[in-house]
Scaffold this active site. Structure first.
Site, PDB file in Angstrom:
ATOM      1  N   GLN A  65       0.832  -1.196   0.000  1.00  9.90           N
ATOM      2  CA  GLN A  65       0.000   0.000   0.000  1.00  9.90           C
ATOM      3  C   GLN A  65       0.868   1.247   0.000  1.00  9.90           C
ATOM      4  O   GLN A  65       1.760   1.399   0.842  1.00  9.90           O
ATOM      5  CB  GLN A  65      -0.918   0.047   1.221  1.00  9.90           C
ATOM      6  CG  GLN A  65      -1.905   1.195   1.073  1.00  9.90           C
ATOM      7  CD  GLN A  65      -2.779   1.403   2.292  1.00  9.90           C
ATOM      8  OE1 GLN A  65      -2.271   1.661   3.384  1.00  9.90           O
ATOM      9  NE2 GLN A  65      -4.078   1.305   2.105  1.00  9.90           N
ATOM     10  N   CYS A  95      -6.774   7.025   5.050  1.00  8.25           N
ATOM     11  CA  CYS A  95      -6.151   7.374   6.328  1.00  8.25           C
ATOM     12  C   CYS A  95      -6.460   8.832   6.680  1.00  8.25           C
ATOM     13  O   CYS A  95      -6.192   9.729   5.882  1.00  8.25           O
ATOM     14  CB  CYS A  95      -4.635   7.154   6.265  1.00  8.25           C
ATOM     15  SG  CYS A  95      -3.842   7.603   7.816  1.00  8.25           S
ATOM     16  N   LYS A 134      -7.991   1.830  -1.701  1.00  3.73           N
ATOM     17  CA  LYS A 134      -8.720   1.589  -0.449  1.00  3.73           C
ATOM     18  C   LYS A 134      -9.226   2.933   0.040  1.00  3.73           C
ATOM     19  O   LYS A 134      -8.426   3.864   0.247  1.00  3.73           O
ATOM     20  CB  LYS A 134      -7.800   0.939   0.587  1.00  3.73           C
ATOM     21  CG  LYS A 134      -8.472   0.671   1.938  1.00  3.73           C
ATOM     22  CD  LYS A 134      -7.575  -0.229   2.794  1.00  3.73           C
ATOM     23  CE  LYS A 134      -8.163  -0.548   4.159  1.00  3.73           C
ATOM     24  NZ  LYS A 134      -7.944   0.514   5.141  1.00  3.73           N
TER      25      LYS A 134
HETATM   26  C1  LIG Z   1      -3.097  -0.028  14.090  1.00  2.00           C
HETATM   27  C2  LIG Z   1      -3.774   0.213  12.766  1.00  2.00           C
HETATM   28  C3  LIG Z   1      -3.038   0.701  11.704  1.00  2.00           C
HETATM   29  C4  LIG Z   1      -3.665   0.927  10.466  1.00  2.00           C
HETATM   30  N1  LIG Z   1      -2.910   1.323   9.400  1.00  2.00           N
HETATM   31  C5  LIG Z   1      -3.492   1.407   8.169  1.00  2.00           C
HETATM   32  C6  LIG Z   1      -2.724   1.638   7.003  1.00  2.00           C
HETATM   33  O1  LIG Z   1      -1.485   1.723   7.038  1.00  2.00           O
HETATM   34  N2  LIG Z   1      -3.381   1.746   5.819  1.00  2.00           N
HETATM   35  C7  LIG Z   1      -4.750   1.611   5.729  1.00  2.00           C
HETATM   36  O2  LIG Z   1      -5.314   1.696   4.642  1.00  2.00           O
HETATM   37  N3  LIG Z   1      -5.493   1.378   6.818  1.00  2.00           N
HETATM   38  C8  LIG Z   1      -4.898   1.254   8.019  1.00  2.00           C
HETATM   39  N4  LIG Z   1      -5.650   0.918   9.096  1.00  2.00           N
HETATM   40  C9  LIG Z   1      -7.093   0.705   8.923  1.00  2.00           C
HETATM   41  C10 LIG Z   1      -7.357  -0.765   8.594  1.00  2.00           C
HETATM   42  O3  LIG Z   1      -6.771  -1.128   7.377  1.00  2.00           O
HETATM   43  C11 LIG Z   1      -8.881  -1.025   8.516  1.00  2.00           C
HETATM   44  O4  LIG Z   1      -9.411  -0.245   7.480  1.00  2.00           O
HETATM   45  C12 LIG Z   1      -9.599  -0.672   9.814  1.00  2.00           C
HETATM   46  O5  LIG Z   1      -8.906  -1.145  10.951  1.00  2.00           O
HETATM   47  C13 LIG Z   1     -11.029  -1.258   9.817  1.00  2.00           C
HETATM   48  O6  LIG Z   1     -10.984  -2.664   9.693  1.00  2.00           O
HETATM   49  P1  LIG Z   1     -11.169  -3.634  10.981  1.00  2.00           P
HETATM   50  O7  LIG Z   1     -12.404  -3.168  11.696  1.00  2.00           O
HETATM   51  O8  LIG Z   1     -11.311  -4.999  10.393  1.00  2.00           O
HETATM   52  O9  LIG Z   1      -9.954  -3.462  11.829  1.00  2.00           O
HETATM   53  C14 LIG Z   1      -5.053   0.683  10.325  1.00  2.00           C
HETATM   54  C15 LIG Z   1      -5.772   0.167  11.406  1.00  2.00           C
HETATM   55  C16 LIG Z   1      -5.143  -0.085  12.619  1.00  2.00           C
HETATM   56  C17 LIG Z   1      -5.935  -0.686  13.755  1.00  2.00           C
END
Ligand SMILES: Cc1cc2nc3c(=O)[nH]c(=O)nc-3n(C[C@H](O)[C@H](O)[C@H](O)COP(=O)(O)O)c2cc1C
Length: 322
Positions: A65, A95, A134
């Site tokens: 990504q 983000c 995304k």
């Molecule tokens: C600690 C952490 C770091 C994340 N870093 C990114 C990232 O680098 N890029 C991104 O697109 N989303 C990032 N996210 C968001 C996740 O990809 C995801 O969209 C979000 O956690 C919702 O999904 P979930 O409910 O299954 O965790 C991050 C989430 C967490 C918890």
């Protein structure tokens, strides 16, 4: 272009889904599609941090990504990522952090669909692997489905086919990134509707998916699911993907087997100069739900404190129930 199976994806998560975590997840499921943490184009090009691109050959299929909105930087980085052997390049348009907004990338780009389309079409034209995006449902008070529909209508003109949608809005002012993952309400119906309106696009749903039962329900309506926190907190749940959704045997039988293979990997990577503590922390979730889960986690902390696996390997194994 090679067809990739994205029925199950693990979400990109900064500080979490590094190459070591991805190696661990790959031990548990051969089918799950993995993504790197977001890597900013600036840190690759101007920081010359190309070591961030390193990954294990076992990780395939794995997408990288990128975060950025400068077209020529994105082209340069995309080419580099293809050379490194990644299977896909994903652009982060989700983000909401202040730092990312200042750099004019991430979720704020949802307000600039034409720029996103320009970035993606240039990226896709510069590589032969697939490029995906995304994004969120919307930004701030752009709450209507029409906002998402309009964004996708414009962005798809870039020619990209894969849209990963975190099914909640991003709030740019007033919420931290963590709050932005919990507070804005999930609206899965918007994502289902998107698939109906754009049947030719591959739509992957993300946000709040806890387990394979949830996944199964979503898969009736969209092409794929992306699981983030739940997969990190309980990686062993991915073991049932193969038997349940592919009529194949699991890649691995027991947590003890995962542990031993992963510890062999850790020992190899220590020789290569990798940090023990960064590798060990990914094991915290392996004992999830077990009788001795807490003792297992405490033992990992001991390993980290001693900065050595010596004498601890068997103790760790004994603390897993199977
Ligand atoms: C600690 C952490 C770091 C994340 N870093 C990114 C990232 O680098 N890029 C991104 O697109 N989303 C990032 N996210 C968001 C996740 O990809 C995801 O969209 C979000 O956690 C919702 O999904 P979930 O409910 O299954 O965790 C991050 C989430 C967490 C918890």
């Amino acid at each position: 272009m090679k067809a990739l199976d994205r029925k199950f994806c693990v979400a990109p998560m900064m500080q979490y889904t590094d190459m070591h975590d991805r190696f661990l997840l790959r031990l548990i499921s051969k089918k799950v599609f993995l993504y790197t943490e977001m890597i900013a184009t600036g840190s690759l090009i101007y920081g010359k941090c190309f070591d961030q691109l390193e990954f294990n050959k076992e990780e395939h299929p794995v997408g990288i990504q990128l975060g950025g909105s400068n077209v020529s930087d994105l082209i340069e980085c995309s080419k580099k990522c293809e050379q490194f052997g990644y299977d896909e390049i994903n652009l982060n348009v989700g983000c909401p952090s202040d730092r990312v907004q200042k750099g004019k990338f991430g979720a704020c780009l949802m307000l600039e669909p034409n720029l996103v389309a320009e970035c993606l079409s240039n990226m896709q034209n510069s590589v032969s692997i697939p490029v995906s995006v995304k994004c969120r449902l919307g930004i701030d008070d752009n709450e209507d489905y029409e906002f998402l529909y309009n964004f996708v209508s414009i962005v798809k003109e870039s020619g990209i086919k894969v849209f990963i949608i975190h099914a909640r809005n991003g709030i740019l002012k007033g919420l931290s990134p963590r709050q932005n993952r919990n507070i804005p309400p999930l609206k899965y119906d918007y994502v289902y509707r998107l698939k109906k309106d754009f049947p030719d696009l591959e739509i992957i749903i993300n946000g709040g998916i806890k387990n394979l039962d949830d996944s199964s329900n979503h898969l009736n309506k969209v092409d794929g699911v992306m699981i983030g926190r739940a997969a990190y907190d309980n990686p062993f749940m991915l073991k049932d993907i193969e038997p349940r959704f592919y009529k194949l045997d699991s890649s691995i039988n027991s947590k003890k087997e995962v542990l031993n293979l992963y510890l062999e990997y850790v020992e190899r990577q220590i020789q290569n100069g990798h940090n023990l503590s960064r590798m060990m922390k990914h094991l915290f979730g392996l004992s999830r739900g077990d009788k001795y889960a807490k003792s297992f986690r405490i033992k990992i902390l001991e390993v980290i404190r001693d900065n050595s696996l010596k004498n601890h390997k068997n103790e760790l194994e004994d603390l897993l129930v199977y």
